[in-house]
Motif scaffolding. Structure first.
Motif, short mmCIF file in Angstrom:
data_model
loop_
_atom_site.label_atom_id
_atom_site.label_comp_id
_atom_site.label_asym_id
_atom_site.label_seq_id
_atom_site.Cartn_x
_atom_site.Cartn_y
_atom_site.Cartn_z
N VAL A 24 -12.54 -9.99 0.31
CA VAL A 24 -11.69 -9.05 0.57
C VAL A 24 -10.90 -8.14 -0.83
N LYS A 25 -10.72 -8.53 -1.93
CA LYS A 25 -10.30 -8.16 -3.58
C LYS A 25 -11.43 -7.29 -3.59
N GLN A 26 -12.11 -8.01 -3.49
CA GLN A 26 -13.93 -6.94 -4.13
C GLN A 26 -13.90 -5.70 -3.48
N ALA A 27 -13.76 -5.66 -1.89
CA ALA A 27 -13.85 -4.14 -1.14
C ALA A 27 -12.66 -3.16 -1.45
N LEU A 28 -11.66 -4.38 -1.27
CA LEU A 28 -10.09 -3.22 -1.17
C LEU A 28 -10.29 -3.03 -3.33
N GLU A 29 -10.96 -3.14 -4.24
CA GLU A 29 -11.31 -2.36 -5.80
C GLU A 29 -12.25 -1.61 -5.74
N THR A 30 -13.71 -1.40 -4.24
CA THR A 30 -14.20 -0.62 -4.62
C THR A 30 -14.26 0.47 -3.17
N ILE A 31 -13.89 0.18 -2.19
CA ILE A 31 -13.94 0.81 -1.27
C ILE A 31 -13.40 2.18 -1.34
N PRO A 32 -13.38 2.84 -0.68
CA PRO A 32 -12.77 4.71 -0.72
C PRO A 32 -11.61 5.11 -0.41
N ALA A 33 -10.50 5.42 -2.11
CA ALA A 33 -8.96 6.44 -0.97
C ALA A 33 -9.12 6.32 0.52
N GLY A 34 -8.01 6.47 1.32
CA GLY A 34 -7.47 6.75 2.79
C GLY A 34 -8.95 6.53 3.60
N SER A 35 -9.68 5.29 3.00
CA SER A 35 -10.10 4.49 4.71
C SER A 35 -9.42 2.71 4.44
N VAL A 36 -9.93 2.31 5.92
CA VAL A 36 -9.37 1.31 6.47
C VAL A 36 -10.42 -0.07 5.80
N ILE A 45 -3.41 -3.79 -4.59
CA ILE A 45 -5.04 -3.08 -5.10
C ILE A 45 -4.93 -1.67 -3.78
N ALA A 46 -4.51 -2.22 -2.86
CA ALA A 46 -4.83 -1.16 -1.89
C ALA A 46 -3.75 0.31 -1.93
N VAL A 47 -2.81 -0.56 -2.27
CA VAL A 47 -1.41 0.95 -2.41
C VAL A 47 -2.20 1.86 -3.23
N ASN A 48 -2.80 1.35 -4.52
CA ASN A 48 -2.89 2.58 -6.18
C ASN A 48 -4.19 3.00 -5.76
N ALA A 93 6.35 -6.27 3.54
CA ALA A 93 6.37 -4.93 4.02
C ALA A 93 7.83 -3.64 2.73
N GLN A 94 7.28 -3.91 1.76
CA GLN A 94 8.07 -2.79 0.99
C GLN A 94 6.52 -1.47 0.44
N LEU A 95 5.85 -2.27 0.82
CA LEU A 95 4.62 -0.86 0.13
C LEU A 95 3.99 0.07 1.74
N ASP A 96 3.95 0.73 0.45
CA ASP A 96 3.31 2.02 1.05
C ASP A 96 2.18 1.96 1.40
N ILE A 97 1.51 1.41 2.61
CA ILE A 97 0.08 1.20 3.33
C ILE A 97 0.43 -0.12 4.14
N GLY A 98 -0.25 0.47 5.91
CA GLY A 98 -0.51 0.10 6.57
C GLY A 98 -1.18 -0.87 6.67
#
Length: 160
Positions: A46-58, A79-82, A101-106
């Motif tokens: 999960v961490k590896q994917a969050l560090e490598t998949i493109p911006a805007g993706s889910v 990491i996903a937010v950044n 809940a405070q982070l700007d991400i779904g």
């Protein structure tokens, strides 16, 4: 784009998720291209994917529906937010929900569990996974809002 409008305009091109996930992130409406991870009570991939998949993706995490530990916490969500990801859907649990809940991400998940996951690196990435009555294919698109979660094989644009 509202899931209701997409369902109305594209009834034969969308698949509606049969599970009602809980929403944890600040963003209640999000969408993007699907990237997948299949793990079981282990969040290294999960961490590896969050560090490598493109911006805007889910990132769609098939955790087998386990509620015995969390696959995502505030550090991984950060990491996903950044990196500018649109959202994360976890077929399993998260932790640090007040911080998320405070982070700007779904962020959608089945629930919460304070226990952290194992760190063995077991699982698979960028493969088709199935849960909640939906086939989650890498490269397909997911749309999420307060009314539900829908998946389509292509990016949908209202008014096409």
């Amino acid at each position: 784009m509202k899931t209701t409008d997409l369902c109305d305009q594209f009834p034969d091109r969308v698949h509606v998720c049969e599970i009602f996930f809980q929403s944890f992130g600040k963003r209640k409406m999000f969408s993007g291209e699907i990237y997948t991870v299949r793990v079981f009570e282990d969040n290294v991939l999960v961490k590896q994917a969050l560090e490598t998949i493109p911006a805007g993706s889910v990132l769609v995490v098939d955790g087998g529906g386990s509620k015995k530990c969390a696959l995502l916490g505030d550090r991984l969500a950060g990491i996903a937010v950044n990196r500018g990801l649109s959202g994360i859907i976890v077929h399993g649990c998260i932790r640090d929900s007040a911080d998320i809940a405070q982070l700007d991400i779904g962020v959608l998940a089945l629930g919460t569990n304070p226990r952290k996951s194992r760190k063995e690196g077991k699982g698979e990435t960028n493969i088709p996974v199935s849960f909640a009555g939906v086939d989650w294919e890498p490269g397909h698109y997911v749309y999420v809002d307060e009314d539900g979660v829908i998946v389509a094989s292509e990016q949908l644009v209202l008014g096409e």
